[in-house]
Design an enzyme around this catalytic site. Structure first.
Site, mmCIF file in Angstrom:
data_model
loop_
_atom_site.group_PDB
_atom_site.id
_atom_site.type_symbol
_atom_site.label_atom_id
_atom_site.label_comp_id
_atom_site.label_asym_id
_atom_site.label_seq_id
_atom_site.Cartn_x
_atom_site.Cartn_y
_atom_site.Cartn_z
ATOM 1 N N ARG A 50 0.838 -1.214 0.000
ATOM 2 C CA ARG A 50 0.000 0.000 0.000
ATOM 3 C C ARG A 50 0.866 1.254 0.000
ATOM 4 N NH1 ARG A 50 -4.546 0.688 4.638
ATOM 5 N NH2 ARG A 50 -2.733 1.132 5.932
ATOM 6 N N LYS B 245 -2.419 7.259 1.109
ATOM 7 C CA LYS B 245 -2.283 7.490 2.556
ATOM 8 C C LYS B 245 -1.195 8.546 2.725
ATOM 9 C CE LYS B 245 -2.339 4.637 6.693
ATOM 10 N NZ LYS B 245 -3.300 5.471 7.391
ATOM 11 N N GLU C 24 -16.183 6.903 5.541
ATOM 12 C CA GLU C 24 -15.528 6.200 6.654
ATOM 13 C C GLU C 24 -15.512 7.114 7.854
ATOM 14 O OE1 GLU C 24 -11.567 5.340 5.299
ATOM 15 O OE2 GLU C 24 -11.077 7.439 5.054
HETATM 16 N N1 PMP Z 1 -9.208 5.229 6.872
HETATM 17 C C1 PMP Z 1 -8.274 6.132 7.169
HETATM 18 C C2 PMP Z 1 -8.432 7.534 6.693
HETATM 19 C C3 PMP Z 1 -7.145 5.759 7.912
HETATM 20 O O1 PMP Z 1 -6.210 6.655 8.197
HETATM 21 C C4 PMP Z 1 -7.039 4.423 8.365
HETATM 22 C C5 PMP Z 1 -5.906 3.974 9.239
HETATM 23 N N2 PMP Z 1 -4.711 4.398 8.959
HETATM 24 C C6 PMP Z 1 -8.031 3.506 8.025
HETATM 25 C C7 PMP Z 1 -9.110 3.952 7.282
HETATM 26 C C8 PMP Z 1 -7.944 2.061 8.437
HETATM 27 O O2 PMP Z 1 -6.958 1.392 7.691
HETATM 28 P P1 PMP Z 1 -6.063 0.226 8.308
HETATM 29 O O3 PMP Z 1 -6.979 -0.849 8.721
HETATM 30 O O4 PMP Z 1 -5.145 -0.172 7.224
HETATM 31 O O5 PMP Z 1 -5.352 0.809 9.484
#
Ligand code: PMP
Length: 288
Positions: free
Chosen positions: A50, A149, A182
Site C-alpha cells: 500500500r 495514505k 468512513e
Molecule cells: N481510513 C483512514 C483515513 C485511515 O487513516 C485508516 C488507518 N490508517 C483507516 C481507514 C484504516 O486502515 P487500516 O486498517 O489499514 O489501518
C-alpha cells in the site's frame, strides 16, 4: 525509545528531520500505521504494498526496495525490544527549496517509530462508541485520491475537531455525494439482517488492512459480506455497526447522530468478529 531514520537509530529527542523537508513544509509524503502483535508484524507486506502504491500515486521515487523496508521495520521492533507495538512508518519527500515543486527535493526520508498505542479505553470496546456525522467531507477522487495514505490529514483532523467540540470521540465522514465514506481514521461496517456490509473504496474509504482482514474473517465464519454504497439512513437503521483500523482494531459503534444503532449495545456479530480478530491477528505476521 530508538527512532529509525534512513538506516540509523536516534534517541527520541534527537530524532529529527529538516524544517526544509517538504513533508513538514507541505505535507508532501506518505505513511503507514502497522501493528506488532506478540512479535509478529501484522500483514507487513500488505502495508508495504500500500505504501508503494501511495508513492507511485504521488510520484515519489522510493530509493529502497520493499524488502529493505520490511527488514527495517522488523529491525526497529527488535532494537526497541518490543513484543506488542504500533509502528508509524513515514516517507517524506525530503529536503528541498521553498516552493511546491517536489523536484527540488533530493533525499526522501524514511522514518520508523515503534511505540505503544491505546487509542480507546477498554470501556469503549465493551460498551461501544458514539459518533456524529460531521460537515467536513472525505477527500474526493477528483482532488486528493482517498486511497493515497498521504501526510495530508487535515480534513480528517477538521472532522475530528468538529466531533470533539461536540463531545464525541469519533465521527462519520460522508463523501462529496453524501454517501458514507468512513470515520476519521477507521473504516465502517454495518450488520443488517445477518449480512455484513461496508462501502466500497470507490465511495472514498481507504483500503484498510483491518477492513480486508475483517472481510476475510467474516467469510471464514460463514457471514455473508457485501460491499455497497451506504447512506446515513443505513447506518442509523442497522442492527449493528463497528469500525476497523490498525490502531483501533475492531470497535463497536452504538450510536450515530443521536440514533441508537440496534439496541444501543455492541451486537453479537460484532463480538464474534472482535474475538476472531484478536485470536487471529497475532498468528498472521512476519516474525521479528
Ligand atoms: N481510513 C483512514 C483515513 C485511515 O487513516 C485508516 C488507518 N490508517 C483507516 C481507514 C484504516 O486502515 P487500516 O486498517 O489499514 O489501518
Amino acid at each position: 525509545m530508538k527512532v529509525y531514520i534512513n538506516g540509523k537509530y536516534y534517541e527520541k529527542d534527537d530524532a529529527k528531520v529538516s524544517v526544509f523537508d517538504h513533508g513538514f513544509l507541505y505535507g508532501d509524503g506518505i505513511f503507514e500505521g502497522i501493528r506488532l502483535y506478540n512479535k509478529n508484524v501484522f500483514r507487513l507486506p500488505k502495508h508495504i504494498d500500500r505504501l508503494f502504491r501511495s508513492a507511485r500515486a504521488i510520484m515519489l521515487d522510493m530509493p529502497w526496495s520493499k524488502q529493505e523496508i520490511i527488514d527495517a521495520v522488523c529491525d526497529a521492533c527488535r532494537v526497541n525490544n518490543l513484543t506488542d507495538a504500533y509502528i508509524r512508518l513515514v516517507v517524506s519527500r525530503g529536503k528541498g527549496k521553498l516552493g511546491l515543486s517536489p523536484f527540488t527535493c533530493e533525499d526522501p526520508q524514511l522514518v520508523i517509530i515503534a511505540d505503544q498505542i491505546q487509542l480507546y479505553p477498554q470501556e469503549l470496546y465493551d460498551n461501544g462508541l458514539k459518533a456524529i456525522t460531521v460537515p467536513t467531507r472525505r477527500n474526493s477522487h477528483a482532488a486528493l485520491p482517498p486511497m493515497v495514505k498521504s501526510l495530508n490529514y487535515l480534513n480528517n483532523i477538521l472532522a475530528k475537531i468538529e466531533a470533539q467540540k461536540q463531545g464525541f470521540q469519533e465521527c462519520l465522514l460522508l463523501n462529496s455525494e453524501g454517501y458514507v465514506a468512513e470515520c476519521s481514521g477507521d473504516n465502517i461496517f454495518i450488520v443488517f439482517d445477518g449480512k455484513l456490509i461496508t462501502p466500497p473504496v470507490s465511495c472514498g474509504s481507504l483500503g484498510g488492512i483491518t477492513r480486508m482482514t475483517t472481510i476475510e474473517l467474516a467469510k471464514k465464519l460463514g457471514i455473508e459480506v457485501e460491499e455497497k454504497p451506504l447512506a446515513r439512513f443505513d447506518v442509523w437503521t442497522a442492527d449493528e455497526c463497528f469500525l476497523t483500523g490498525t490502531a483501533a482494531k475492531i470497535i463497536p459503534l452504538v450510536e450515530l447522530d443521536s440514533r441508537k444503532i440496534g439496541d444501543g449495545r455492541p451486537g453479537a456479530v460484532t463480538k464474534r468478529l472482535i474475538d476472531a480478530f484478536n485470536e487471529y491477528a497475532p498468528t498472521d505476521g512476519i516474525r521479528i
